[in-house]
Design an enzyme around this catalytic site. Structure first.
Site, PDB file in Angstrom:
ATOM      1  CB  CYS A 108      43.684  19.801 -37.491  1.00  0.00           C
ATOM      2  SG  CYS A 108      45.299  20.577 -37.203  1.00  0.00           S
ATOM      3  CE  LYS A 168      43.555  15.655 -45.008  1.00  0.00           C
ATOM      4  NZ  LYS A 168      44.580  16.544 -45.572  1.00  0.00           N
ATOM      5  CG  ASN A 212      44.963  15.588 -41.323  1.00  0.00           C
ATOM      6  OD1 ASN A 212      46.152  15.828 -41.546  1.00  0.00           O
ATOM      7  ND2 ASN A 212      44.085  16.539 -41.055  1.00  0.00           N
TER       8      ASN A 212
END
Length: 311
Positions: free
Chosen positions: A131, A165, A194
């Site tokens: 993220c 991820k 991502n």
């Protein structure tokens, strides 16, 4: 009969399309919309140890070529999503699901995964190491030493199906280094990619989103070439037991076809799902099957990873 069925680990899916974490997955109601669509599965919002409101709004904007966001991991807490997927599995429905989680520290990640390990949830977990939009928190998977240490610790206690991820990588050496680490562990999958972190989109003389002075993750058409490169680079480098999920720039059957051609076993849709809604899964599935018929392919295995190079 043309089939878009696929497999991740020992889980079978009747289609290869699903949502990307962050889109149509904040609430149980949104997840059920995806569940009832032609998507093969859903992945939950990335759940953290505690509920998070995320960054100040406006934190998302559609653009001509995709989207920019700095959501900041808003979510209802991982237990909300863990309880939901566990309860759904008990109903006898046939779709396996993905539970996305991350801790804001290694200790939090361990706490979350140990709760999942002790639960009756037997589905897939997607650990978000990428993220780009939490202020003060770097993308874990860009730090190879930390990533290696984290995975080494996780697999001392976690034995259920787990994938990660990833952020986009841009250097061939980084593909080599990352793959060498991932190949050490019993990962079920890696998800490439991502959003490209810290892009900037301007309208007239002003940024589009509020957090981080307008800096945010870029999705949509912007990132498809990068996503395809990451999918193919890891397809060529990872051991066969680690499947690849392709994410980035998918809005048509052709886009999905290219991800699979590069080596993806499954494809996640983010920006286009946000813009079009869950009906996109039916449209993209039809378009993908049409391409397969035109090319004489009966299954994804007929062309997965068969990207041709110029002589």
């Amino acid at each position: 009969m043309v089939s878009t069925a696929t497999q991740i680990g020992h889980f079978s899916f009747d289609n290869c399309l699903m949502n990307a974490a962050g889109v149509y997955c904040m609430t149980k109601e949104e997840l059920m919309e995806v569940e009832k669509s032609q998507a093969a599965s859903f992945v939950t919002k990335t759940g953290t140890l505690e509920v998070r409101p995320g960054n100040p709004e406006p934190r998302y904007a559609d653009t001509r070529l995709g989207s920019i966001n700095s959501m900041g991991l808003p979510n209802n807490g991982f237990r909300y999503y863990l309880d939901f997927v566990s309860d759904l599995a008990k109903t006898g429905q046939h779709k396996p699901h993905f539970l996305s989680v991350v801790g804001l520290s290694p200790t939090e990640t361990e706490t979350i995964l140990k709760v999942i390990m002790a639960s009756d949830y037997e589905g897939l977990v997607e650990l978000n190491l990428s993220c780009p939009n939490v202020p003060g928190k770097p993308q874990i998977a860009y730090d190879f030493e930390t990533t290696d240490q984290l995975l080494e610790n996780i697999f001392t206690y976690y034995t259920k199906p787990l994938g990660i991820k990833l952020p986009p990588y841009f250097d061939i050496v980084h593909f080599d280094q990352a793959a060498a680490i991932f190949n050490k562990y019993p990962l079920s999958f890696v998800n490439c990619v991502n959003s490209i972190g810290n892009g900037l989109v301007i309208e007239d003389e002003q940024v589009l989103i509020k957090p981080k002075n307008g800096f945010g993750g870029i999705g949509g058409d912007y990132i498809k070439p990068t996503a395809l490169a990451n999918v193919h680079a890891f397809y060529k480098r990872l051991k066969p037991s680690i499947h690849i999920i392709g994410t980035g720039g998918i809005k048509t059957g052709r886009d999905a076809f290219e991800h699979i051609l590069c080596g993806a076993s499954m494809v996640q849709i983010g920006t286009a799902l946000h813009q079009e809604g869950p009906a996109i899964f039916e449209r993209v599935t039809k378009e993908l099957k049409t391409i397969m018929v035109e090319k004489g392919y009966q299954s994804l295995d007929d062309f997965r990873g068969n990207l041709r190079y110029k002589d």
